[in-house]
Design a protein around this motif. Structure first.
Motif, PDB file in Angstrom:
ATOM      1  N   VAL A 140      16.346  -4.327 -32.070  1.00  0.00           N
ATOM      2  CA  VAL A 140      15.248  -3.341 -32.303  1.00  0.00           C
ATOM      3  C   VAL A 140      14.111  -4.017 -32.671  1.00  0.00           C
ATOM      4  CG1 VAL A 140      14.725  -1.642 -34.410  1.00  0.00           C
ATOM      5  CG2 VAL A 140      17.157  -1.856 -33.663  1.00  0.00           C
ATOM      6  N   ARG A 141      12.987  -3.601 -32.064  1.00  0.00           N
ATOM      7  CA  ARG A 141      11.634  -4.143 -32.209  1.00  0.00           C
ATOM      8  C   ARG A 141      10.697  -3.129 -32.610  1.00  0.00           C
ATOM      9  NH1 ARG A 141      10.426  -9.211 -28.783  1.00  0.00           N
ATOM     10  NH2 ARG A 141      12.475  -9.685 -27.804  1.00  0.00           N
ATOM     11  N   PHE A 142       9.568  -3.579 -33.248  1.00  0.00           N
ATOM     12  CA  PHE A 142       8.504  -2.673 -33.859  1.00  0.00           C
ATOM     13  C   PHE A 142       7.331  -3.146 -33.073  1.00  0.00           C
ATOM     14  CE2 PHE A 142      11.702  -3.113 -37.018  1.00  0.00           C
ATOM     15  CZ  PHE A 142      12.168  -1.809 -37.534  1.00  0.00           C
ATOM     16  N   ARG A 143       6.333  -2.133 -32.792  1.00  0.00           N
ATOM     17  CA  ARG A 143       5.108  -2.585 -32.228  1.00  0.00           C
ATOM     18  C   ARG A 143       4.446  -3.377 -33.201  1.00  0.00           C
ATOM     19  NH1 ARG A 143       1.106  -0.539 -28.579  1.00  0.00           N
ATOM     20  NH2 ARG A 143      -0.888  -0.382 -29.651  1.00  0.00           N
ATOM     21  N   ASN A 144       3.644  -4.193 -32.824  1.00  0.00           N
ATOM     22  CA  ASN A 144       2.598  -5.092 -33.617  1.00  0.00           C
ATOM     23  C   ASN A 144       1.353  -5.251 -33.100  1.00  0.00           C
ATOM     24  OD1 ASN A 144       2.115  -6.826 -35.762  1.00  0.00           O
ATOM     25  ND2 ASN A 144       3.310  -8.473 -34.921  1.00  0.00           N
ATOM     26  N   ALA A 145       0.702  -4.303 -33.091  1.00  0.00           N
ATOM     27  CA  ALA A 145      -0.647  -4.279 -32.553  1.00  0.00           C
ATOM     28  C   ALA A 145      -1.672  -3.742 -33.341  1.00  0.00           C
ATOM     29  CB  ALA A 145      -0.704  -3.296 -31.262  1.00  0.00           C
ATOM     30  N   PRO A 162      -4.755  -1.895 -34.927  1.00  0.00           N
ATOM     31  CA  PRO A 162      -5.517  -0.444 -34.707  1.00  0.00           C
ATOM     32  C   PRO A 162      -6.710  -0.656 -33.846  1.00  0.00           C
ATOM     33  CG  PRO A 162      -5.619  -0.813 -36.894  1.00  0.00           C
ATOM     34  CD  PRO A 162      -4.492  -1.839 -36.394  1.00  0.00           C
ATOM     35  N   PRO A 163      -6.907   0.167 -32.952  1.00  0.00           N
ATOM     36  CA  PRO A 163      -8.053   0.128 -32.123  1.00  0.00           C
ATOM     37  C   PRO A 163      -9.193  -0.059 -32.788  1.00  0.00           C
ATOM     38  CG  PRO A 163      -7.038   2.418 -31.614  1.00  0.00           C
ATOM     39  CD  PRO A 163      -6.185   1.556 -32.556  1.00  0.00           C
ATOM     40  N   HIS A 190     -12.093   1.528 -32.880  1.00  0.00           N
ATOM     41  CA  HIS A 190     -13.246   2.312 -33.447  1.00  0.00           C
ATOM     42  C   HIS A 190     -12.333   2.973 -34.617  1.00  0.00           C
ATOM     43  CE1 HIS A 190     -10.398   4.451 -30.777  1.00  0.00           C
ATOM     44  NE2 HIS A 190     -10.536   5.367 -31.617  1.00  0.00           N
ATOM     45  N   LEU A 191     -11.012   2.854 -34.610  1.00  0.00           N
ATOM     46  CA  LEU A 191     -10.160   3.227 -35.851  1.00  0.00           C
ATOM     47  C   LEU A 191     -10.431   2.273 -36.900  1.00  0.00           C
ATOM     48  CD1 LEU A 191      -7.231   4.800 -34.381  1.00  0.00           C
ATOM     49  CD2 LEU A 191      -9.047   6.013 -35.655  1.00  0.00           C
ATOM     50  N   ALA A 247     -12.946   3.010 -39.524  1.00  0.00           N
ATOM     51  CA  ALA A 247     -12.608   3.931 -40.401  1.00  0.00           C
ATOM     52  C   ALA A 247     -12.041   3.301 -41.831  1.00  0.00           C
ATOM     53  CB  ALA A 247     -12.071   5.039 -39.776  1.00  0.00           C
ATOM     54  N   MET A 248     -11.574   2.021 -41.766  1.00  0.00           N
ATOM     55  CA  MET A 248     -10.728   1.595 -43.061  1.00  0.00           C
ATOM     56  C   MET A 248     -11.960   1.385 -43.955  1.00  0.00           C
ATOM     57  SD  MET A 248      -7.918  -0.892 -41.531  1.00  0.00           S
ATOM     58  CE  MET A 248      -6.878  -0.476 -39.981  1.00  0.00           C
ATOM     59  N   PRO A 249     -11.693   1.776 -45.215  1.00  0.00           N
ATOM     60  CA  PRO A 249     -12.629   1.473 -46.237  1.00  0.00           C
ATOM     61  C   PRO A 249     -12.756   0.117 -46.750  1.00  0.00           C
ATOM     62  CG  PRO A 249     -10.902   2.920 -47.169  1.00  0.00           C
ATOM     63  CD  PRO A 249     -10.628   2.504 -45.687  1.00  0.00           C
ATOM     64  N   PRO A 304     -13.088  -2.289 -49.888  1.00  0.00           N
ATOM     65  CA  PRO A 304     -12.887  -1.798 -51.505  1.00  0.00           C
ATOM     66  C   PRO A 304     -14.210  -1.731 -52.065  1.00  0.00           C
ATOM     67  CG  PRO A 304     -11.644  -3.958 -50.524  1.00  0.00           C
ATOM     68  CD  PRO A 304     -12.502  -3.239 -49.449  1.00  0.00           C
ATOM     69  N   PHE A 325       8.165   4.198 -35.258  1.00  0.00           N
ATOM     70  CA  PHE A 325       8.869   4.152 -34.024  1.00  0.00           C
ATOM     71  C   PHE A 325       9.381   2.503 -33.696  1.00  0.00           C
ATOM     72  CE2 PHE A 325       5.855   7.581 -32.261  1.00  0.00           C
ATOM     73  CZ  PHE A 325       6.792   8.433 -31.998  1.00  0.00           C
ATOM     74  N   THR A 356      11.735   0.141 -30.787  1.00  0.00           N
ATOM     75  CA  THR A 356      12.626   0.095 -29.337  1.00  0.00           C
ATOM     76  C   THR A 356      14.291  -0.374 -29.718  1.00  0.00           C
ATOM     77  OG1 THR A 356      12.019  -2.082 -29.004  1.00  0.00           O
ATOM     78  CG2 THR A 356      10.513  -0.312 -28.190  1.00  0.00           C
ATOM     79  N   GLY A 357      14.955   0.049 -28.963  1.00  0.00           N
ATOM     80  CA  GLY A 357      16.257  -0.276 -29.117  1.00  0.00           C
ATOM     81  C   GLY A 357      16.724  -1.474 -28.394  1.00  0.00           C
ATOM     82  N   ARG A 368      13.660 -11.507 -30.533  1.00  0.00           N
ATOM     83  CA  ARG A 368      12.808 -10.611 -31.599  1.00  0.00           C
ATOM     84  C   ARG A 368      12.757 -11.093 -32.981  1.00  0.00           C
ATOM     85  NH1 ARG A 368      16.590  -8.332 -35.582  1.00  0.00           N
ATOM     86  NH2 ARG A 368      15.790  -6.598 -36.572  1.00  0.00           N
ATOM     87  N   PHE A 395       5.288   0.158 -25.077  1.00  0.00           N
ATOM     88  CA  PHE A 395       4.948   0.392 -26.567  1.00  0.00           C
ATOM     89  C   PHE A 395       4.789  -0.759 -27.298  1.00  0.00           C
ATOM     90  CE2 PHE A 395       7.362   0.581 -30.561  1.00  0.00           C
ATOM     91  CZ  PHE A 395       6.539   1.438 -31.143  1.00  0.00           C
ATOM     92  N   LEU A 396       5.701  -1.935 -26.917  1.00  0.00           N
ATOM     93  CA  LEU A 396       5.723  -3.114 -27.883  1.00  0.00           C
ATOM     94  C   LEU A 396       4.630  -3.936 -27.277  1.00  0.00           C
ATOM     95  CD1 LEU A 396       9.363  -4.075 -27.379  1.00  0.00           C
ATOM     96  CD2 LEU A 396       8.275  -3.204 -29.370  1.00  0.00           C
ATOM     97  N   SER A 408       0.848  -5.143 -27.079  1.00  0.00           N
ATOM     98  CA  SER A 408      -0.437  -4.805 -27.445  1.00  0.00           C
ATOM     99  C   SER A 408      -1.612  -4.826 -26.094  1.00  0.00           C
ATOM    100  CB  SER A 408      -0.965  -5.692 -28.544  1.00  0.00           C
ATOM    101  OG  SER A 408      -0.801  -7.083 -28.207  1.00  0.00           O
ATOM    102  N   PHE A 444      -6.214   6.123 -41.662  1.00  0.00           N
ATOM    103  CA  PHE A 444      -6.659   4.936 -41.987  1.00  0.00           C
ATOM    104  C   PHE A 444      -7.975   4.687 -43.010  1.00  0.00           C
ATOM    105  CE2 PHE A 444      -5.325   3.978 -37.586  1.00  0.00           C
ATOM    106  CZ  PHE A 444      -4.362   3.140 -37.907  1.00  0.00           C
ATOM    107  N   SER A 445      -8.370   5.938 -43.414  1.00  0.00           N
ATOM    108  CA  SER A 445      -9.450   5.939 -44.417  1.00  0.00           C
ATOM    109  C   SER A 445      -8.800   6.242 -45.652  1.00  0.00           C
ATOM    110  CB  SER A 445     -10.642   6.947 -44.037  1.00  0.00           C
ATOM    111  OG  SER A 445     -10.180   8.152 -44.105  1.00  0.00           O
ATOM    112  N   LEU A 477     -17.151  -7.500 -55.393  1.00  0.00           N
ATOM    113  CA  LEU A 477     -15.809  -6.912 -55.457  1.00  0.00           C
ATOM    114  C   LEU A 477     -15.637  -7.071 -57.103  1.00  0.00           C
ATOM    115  CD1 LEU A 477     -13.313  -5.537 -54.254  1.00  0.00           C
ATOM    116  CD2 LEU A 477     -12.264  -7.983 -54.188  1.00  0.00           C
TER     117      LEU A 477
END
Lengths: 252, 222, 222
Positions: free
Chosen positions: A123-128, A130-131, A133-134, A137-139, A141, B89, B91-92, B107, C38-39, C41, C103-104, C176
């Protein structure tokens, strides 16, 4: 007295309490009869067989021997020295049992976690990130959102001295097998001495460590000893041809 | 929606037709939920999805169901998992071989026994300090704890009253071990020996303590 | 396969039927391609996908077509894009608003315990080296220090006589914490467990830190 053959099964061994538990569970092994030197030799053979030194296992093994040493030294003290013990044998056994069970409990739990981990293999997760432009949007502090007091409190916690260390363990480290070996070798120059003489006025830990030094001398063929009856005097004799030189480095 | 009803009303005898229908179109909200799950690095709760999409939680949940259906194992290479208190999400194993080749690394490294044991102690007793872990294991846990920290499976959670750093498990831990919450761990006492076995053990230890025969060093006359 | 052929041979005039068919089941290879996209980047070329999946490039291209169909704009929130000679998944403009909201959202605790502690040491002792921070904390501060650097709360300020990088706090840090200058840091005395101690703060912190680590692994049973 014959010693039970030891098959330590060191391939599966990964922790001192586990091994201790296994040893005690073997009805045939009385801790008093267990020669720690044999355990060490079995382990050395095992290392030699593998041809490599696994530092982690080696460290655990050294701690195991120390734990066994402590336990055995408690068991070996004669009846009249009981009042010197800070822990009664019954209490010691209870404490040891509790610790062995606790270690075993989490050893079992760790196997369960390993199963979960293995089940999730693949099982793998995406680890990228965020683009871009998004990300914008992160504020950030807000100014003044953290309290300076929190920093002062953190320093206050760091200034606190930890409680003083249990002295029993310092006494454990104070006596080394090497020191006691040197002491015994000095006495051996006379050709013969009694064990009582060797440990006169010594504390119980020193007595125990001296026993191991004596075992070491026997193993090296420098000395042998005899005891006529239980609790009788132990007479130690030098073996004439023994190479008295050759110090044991850091045997403690 | 209409497709679902259709399928319910009239289950087709024709296998291939059903297969086509079993990957339904996603409506706009479901598409948004799919996009959010793709972008977020950590699992999202239905409430978080609803807040972002500007809908009610119930609507987000319904959308999640549609997404789950499309991303079921076997139907898609991207599968919806409920992990660490939210949805994410993943993958399997079907694509693991290819992923291994593409990223030229497995992994995650396996856990050594020392690491697994340290992790088990942290998982069950959190927050727990390093000296406490050492006390339970009977051996130092320093190197194992450092590796677990590096791998993001445990993290610091303040200090004990004696100043020792305390540790707890992370979201990453839940994700990698396929758990939704830490309380999914089974009762740790289930692995304890039975009371009979414990009594036996106790007795043996006591007997060893009481044994006085040959109280001195046993002349090793093997 | 048979579905695709059918569709190619006989493009349906019936819009709704096409809509159902436009979300076809993915075969195993297409699922794998979907998982890899998907995986990753970065964009992947058909050749890279083929190598990873262990198939010919033509097969990977066919699988990509199936994936493209499923991940077409309007059909999915995760869309396939061709970029720089490769393929990558991205979210579309339809979900942009929701993603921005996601994200905000204000984030909880901005500083972890380890970060707060590391920051406190830098704030009160600056300049201070990383090894010193580690000695005071009793555990590694590397990951915490890296995050603080990334967030612009601390910065490098030369090297110690032993060549270790030294750190100090930044203007961002002052902002801060709502301070105008570093001398506005509160007096530690009010949290000092032993205010009668005369030694320098740095020396006392180092001494306590070394006492905490005890110069090595704790013996069993401590």
């Amino acid at each position: 007295m014959t010693l039970p053959a030891l098959d330590l099964d060191l391939d599966v061994f990964s922790g001192p309490f586990d091994l201790l538990l296994a040893l005690v569970l073997r009805e045939e092994i009385d801790l008093l009869e267990l020669e720690l030197a044999d355990v060490v030799l079995a382990y050395l053979d095992h290392l030699e067989g593998r041809g490599e030194l696994d530092l982690e296992t080696a460290t655990e093994f050294i701690v195991l021997i120390a734990a066994l040493l402590e336990l055995k030294s408690r068991l070996m003290l004669a009846e009249d020295e009981q009042e010197l013990l800070d822990v009664e044998p019954g209490e010691a056994a209870e404490e040891l049992l509790e610790r062995m069970l606790l270690a075993r409990r989490f050893r079992s739990a760790s196997r369960y976690l390993q199963e979960l981990f293995a089940r999730e293999a693949g099982v793998r997760f995406r680890n990228a990130p965020p683009p871009a432009h998004l990300r914008k949007a992160m504020p950030a502090p807000a100014a003044g959102s953290e309290q300076p007091q929190a920093l002062g409190e953190a320093i206050g916690r760091l200034l606190r001295m930890p409680p003083t260390i249990n002295l029993r363990h310092i006494s454990l480290q104070r006596v080394t097998v090497a020191e006691r070996l040197a002491h015994l070798r000095g006495l051996l120059r006379r050709g013969r001495f009694s064990f009582d003489e060797a440990v006169r006025d010594a504390d119980r830990m020193t007595v125990a460590v001296t026993v191991f030094a004596l075992l070491e001398l026997y193993k090296r063929g420098e000395a042998w000893w005899e005891q006529d009856e239980s609790f009788g005097e132990i007479a130690v004799h030098a073996v004439a041809s023994a190479p008295v030189a050759g110090a044991v480095a850091s045997a403690g | 929606m209409s497709q679902e009803q259709e399928r319910e009303l009239e289950p087709s005898a024709d296998g291939s037709a059903v297969a086509v229908e079993s990957a339904p179109e996603l409506d706009e909200l479901a598409c948004t939920v799919e996009a959010l799950l793709f972008l977020a690095s950590d699992p999202l709760t239905p409430q978080e999805l609803a807040d972002a999409a500007g809908v009610q939680e119930a609507e987000a949940k319904a959308a999640l169901e549609a997404v789950a259906e499309r991303h079921a194992p076997g139907a898609s290479g991207i599968q919806l998992r409920e992990l660490a208190g939210g949805y994410t999400f993943a993958t399997g194993p079907e694509s693991e071989e290819a992923a291994k080749r593409l990223f030229s690394r497995p992994r995650a490294a396996t856990l050594t026994p020392a690491q697994a044991e340290t992790l088990a102690i942290v998982a069950y007793l959190q927050p727990v300090s390093r000296p406490e872990i050492t006390r339970i294991r009977g051996v130092s846990a320093d190197s194992a704890a450092s590796t677990l920290l590096e791998r993001g499976l445990i993290e610091e959670s303040g200090r004990s009253q004696f100043g020792a750093v305390m540790y707890r498990t992370t979201t990453q831990f839940l994700k990698l071990f396929g758990m939704n919450a830490i309380d999914e761990l089974p009762d740790v006492a289930q692995w304890d020996p039975t009371p009979e076995e414990q009594a036996q053990l106790r007795e043996r230890l006591l007997r060893a303590g009481e044994a006085r025969t040959g109280g001195g060093p046993a002349p090793a006359g093997e």
